[in-house]
Design a protein around this motif. Structure first.
Motif, short mmCIF file in Angstrom:
data_model
loop_
_atom_site.label_atom_id
_atom_site.label_comp_id
_atom_site.label_asym_id
_atom_site.label_seq_id
_atom_site.Cartn_x
_atom_site.Cartn_y
_atom_site.Cartn_z
N PRO A 178 0.81 -1.14 0.08
CA PRO A 178 0.04 0.04 0.02
C PRO A 178 0.71 1.37 -0.03
O PRO A 178 0.57 2.31 -0.47
CB PRO A 178 -0.93 -0.38 1.34
N TYR A 179 2.06 1.08 0.78
CA TYR A 179 2.89 2.35 0.71
C TYR A 179 3.34 2.59 -0.81
O TYR A 179 3.16 3.82 -1.28
CB TYR A 179 4.23 2.14 1.77
N SER A 180 3.96 1.73 -1.49
CA SER A 180 4.27 1.97 -2.72
C SER A 180 3.58 2.41 -3.69
O SER A 180 3.62 3.22 -4.78
CB SER A 180 5.47 0.70 -3.14
N ASP A 203 8.13 -13.47 7.76
CA ASP A 203 8.29 -12.34 6.58
C ASP A 203 7.06 -11.39 6.82
O ASP A 203 6.00 -11.56 7.12
CB ASP A 203 8.26 -13.12 5.58
N ARG A 204 7.68 -10.15 5.83
CA ARG A 204 6.56 -9.11 5.61
C ARG A 204 5.70 -9.58 4.48
O ARG A 204 6.12 -10.06 3.50
CB ARG A 204 7.46 -7.99 5.31
N PRO A 205 4.39 -9.28 4.55
CA PRO A 205 3.45 -10.00 3.58
C PRO A 205 4.02 -9.16 2.19
O PRO A 205 4.26 -7.72 2.23
CB PRO A 205 2.23 -9.41 3.94
N GLY A 206 4.27 -9.62 1.25
CA GLY A 206 4.56 -9.14 -0.11
C GLY A 206 5.78 -8.60 -0.24
O GLY A 206 6.07 -7.65 -1.05
N HIS A 207 6.78 -8.89 0.77
CA HIS A 207 8.04 -8.37 0.93
C HIS A 207 9.00 -8.34 -0.25
O HIS A 207 9.28 -9.28 -1.27
CB HIS A 207 8.88 -9.18 1.67
N ASP A 208 9.22 -7.12 -1.00
CA ASP A 208 9.96 -6.97 -2.16
C ASP A 208 11.43 -7.59 -2.08
O ASP A 208 12.06 -7.32 -0.92
CB ASP A 208 10.26 -5.55 -2.35
O1 TDX Z 1 12.67 -5.20 11.87
C1 TDX Z 1 12.89 -5.28 10.59
N1 TDX Z 1 13.36 -6.38 9.91
C2 TDX Z 1 13.46 -6.54 8.69
O2 TDX Z 1 14.07 -7.52 8.58
C3 TDX Z 1 12.43 -4.02 9.65
C4 TDX Z 1 11.89 -2.90 10.21
C5 TDX Z 1 12.88 -4.19 8.47
N2 TDX Z 1 13.43 -5.41 7.75
C6 TDX Z 1 13.80 -5.69 6.45
C7 TDX Z 1 12.66 -5.36 5.69
C8 TDX Z 1 13.29 -4.72 4.14
O3 TDX Z 1 13.85 -5.65 3.47
O4 TDX Z 1 14.70 -4.80 6.03
C9 TDX Z 1 14.67 -4.01 4.88
C10 TDX Z 1 14.52 -2.62 5.04
O5 TDX Z 1 13.19 -2.33 5.85
P1 TDX Z 1 12.67 -1.06 5.91
O6 TDX Z 1 13.85 -0.25 6.84
O7 TDX Z 1 11.35 -0.94 6.68
O8 TDX Z 1 12.55 -0.17 4.58
P2 TDX Z 1 12.10 -0.66 3.15
O9 TDX Z 1 10.63 -1.44 3.53
O10 TDX Z 1 13.01 -1.22 2.24
O11 TDX Z 1 11.59 1.02 2.72
C11 TDX Z 1 12.32 2.12 3.03
O12 TDX Z 1 13.08 2.46 1.73
C12 TDX Z 1 12.36 3.07 0.70
C13 TDX Z 1 11.58 3.40 3.51
O13 TDX Z 1 11.05 3.09 4.65
C14 TDX Z 1 10.75 3.97 2.47
O14 TDX Z 1 9.98 4.97 2.98
C15 TDX Z 1 11.62 4.09 1.17
O15 TDX Z 1 10.68 4.39 0.13
#
Ligand code: TDX
Ligand code: NAD
Length: 339
Positions: free
Chosen positions: A152-154, A275-280
């Motif tokens: 939803p963010y992207s 894992d994050r749902p839909g994780h890129d």
């Molecule tokens: O606790 C965590 N454990 C983990 O494994 C968190 C918070 C994140 N992660 C992973 C998810 C991502 O693969 O780390 C990676 C980075 O996560 P985030 O810091 O949440 O960033 P991301 O989702 O990549 O998005 C960021 O970069 C692009 C910014 O938050 C966005 O605003 C930007 O557009």
């Protein structure tokens, strides 16, 4: 020159305000921020007394307020950082992402159009391109990569980008867009990977790594991003999109292990969680256009940048420890309590 910076009490906007206030004493920098959970006026302490800086509290999605502000202030340039920025929060509740990131952008575009702003710059993200497979290291996002969002963010950021480009094509508004990869550096809110891991490792708390930690992010120091936006608003071609990134791809696990090593903490703190749902999977930017057309080049590589960033968190504990309480602590419990 009068510049409106929205979201200047956040991570990147705050660093950009510092950069502009210090570099351009003749410009007037107006920082408009709603001070949501992510906004922090402590970040502006080093510039708050400068004569070329002013703070205004308000919501970019509040049309009446924004129109009044533009009428009064007569901005030359608008740089829109204001957004809900955290992917995990957008999975919990997408609606505020539509309100701020999409509706807020349209309100700013309408104001920029009505009051004849000379440049509207939208701060966007590489996440609008979706992700790349791990087994194709030869692939990178260019400015012509189709938009293909996952969260939803992207989706809200891509939607905003399309409105920005539509206001150029339909109304002739002088716009530019930058799409940057993951930033890191001082004043990064500790819900995001790097500051979260630094603050938790220092407290000997478990480090929640999503899935197997294999996902790749392309890290850019925030000051290199600020330099890029400075260049684009002054020299970028109207109607154009510029990708920003410094070829610093790392898996999440590599990043977390680098932080643990620098802090002399054990890898046993790492906890693999759902894992994050839909994780890129992988983000990787091709910044050739910005480098060749505008002469941008990053000053930091990841190794020097992360060392400087860890040092900053060690020297500025008060800044982030104040955040690690109250509402944010509740959010963290909700996110990770039952994993
Ligand atoms: O606790 C965590 N454990 C983990 O494994 C968190 C918070 C994140 N992660 C992973 C998810 C991502 O693969 O780390 C990676 C980075 O996560 P985030 O810091 O949440 O960033 P991301 O989702 O990549 O998005 C960021 O970069 C692009 C910014 O938050 C966005 O605003 C930007 O557009
Ligand atoms: P952040 O969450 O740290 O800061 C966002 C700021 O916007 C906060 O100060 C918040 O109070 C303010 N804000 C939120 N809603 C508002 C509203 N309705 N009106 C006015 N102000 C409001 O975010 P960040 O990481 O600094 O990201 C800034 C911008 O850069 C965002 O547009 C984000 O999409 C983009 N971006 C971030 C990254 C990254 O790695 N962090 C990478 C590429 C692009």
């Amino acid at each position: 020159m009068k510049i409106l910076v929205t979201g200047g009490a956040g991570f990147i906007g705050g660093n950009f305000v510092h950069h502009m206030v210090n570099k351009y004493p003749d410009y007037e920098i107006v920082n408009l921020d709603l001070l949501t959970y992510a906004g922090n006026l402590e970040t502006l302490k080093p510039v708050e007394d400068k004569p070329n800086y002013k703070f205004v509290k308000g919501d970019i999605a509040d049309r009446e307020f924004i129109m009044d502000l533009f009428e009064k202030e007569k901005f030359d340039i608008v740089v829109n950082f204001a957004a809900e920025s955290h992917v995990d929060r957008s999975i919990e509740d997408p609606s505020i992402f539509v309100k701020t990131n999409v509706e807020g952008t349209v309100v700013l575009l309408d104001a920029a159009k009505k009051y004849g702003v000379k440049r509207y710059h939208q701060v966007s993200t590489d996440e609008v391109y979706g992700d790349l497979p791990l087994d194709r290291p030869d692939l990178f996002f260019t400015e012509t990569t189709p938009l293909h969002t996952s969260s939803p963010y992207s989706s809200s950021k891509a939607s905003a980008d399309l409105f920005v480009l539509a206001y150029h094509r339909t109304f002739g508004l002088p716009v530019t867009i930058s799409r940057c990869s993951n930033n890191y550096g001082p004043y990064h809110f500790p819900e995001k990977l790097i500051p979260l891991m630094i603050s938790r490792a220092l407290a000997d708390e478990e480090l929640p790594v999503y899935g197997k930690g294999e996902n790749v992010r392309d890290w850019l120091h925030v000051s290199d991003h600020c330099e890029a936006i400075d260049l684009i608003i002054h020299k970028g071609k109207v109607g154009e999109v510029y990708n920003v990134g410094g070829h610093n791809e790392r898996t999440n696990l590599e990043v977390v292990k680098t932080i643990l090593k620098a802090l002399d903490k054990p890898e046993s703190l790492i906890k693999f969680v759902t894992d994050r749902p839909g994780h890129d999977m992988r983000y990787a930017i091709d910044p050739t256009k910005l480098e060749t057309e505008l002469g941008w080049e990053p000053k930091y590589n990841f190794d020097t940048g992360i060392a400087q960033t860890i040092e900053w968190y060690l020297n500025n504990k008060e800044w982030w420890q104040n955040i690690l309480s109250g509402e944010y602590a509740n959010y963290f419990d909700k996110m990770y309590g039952n994993r």
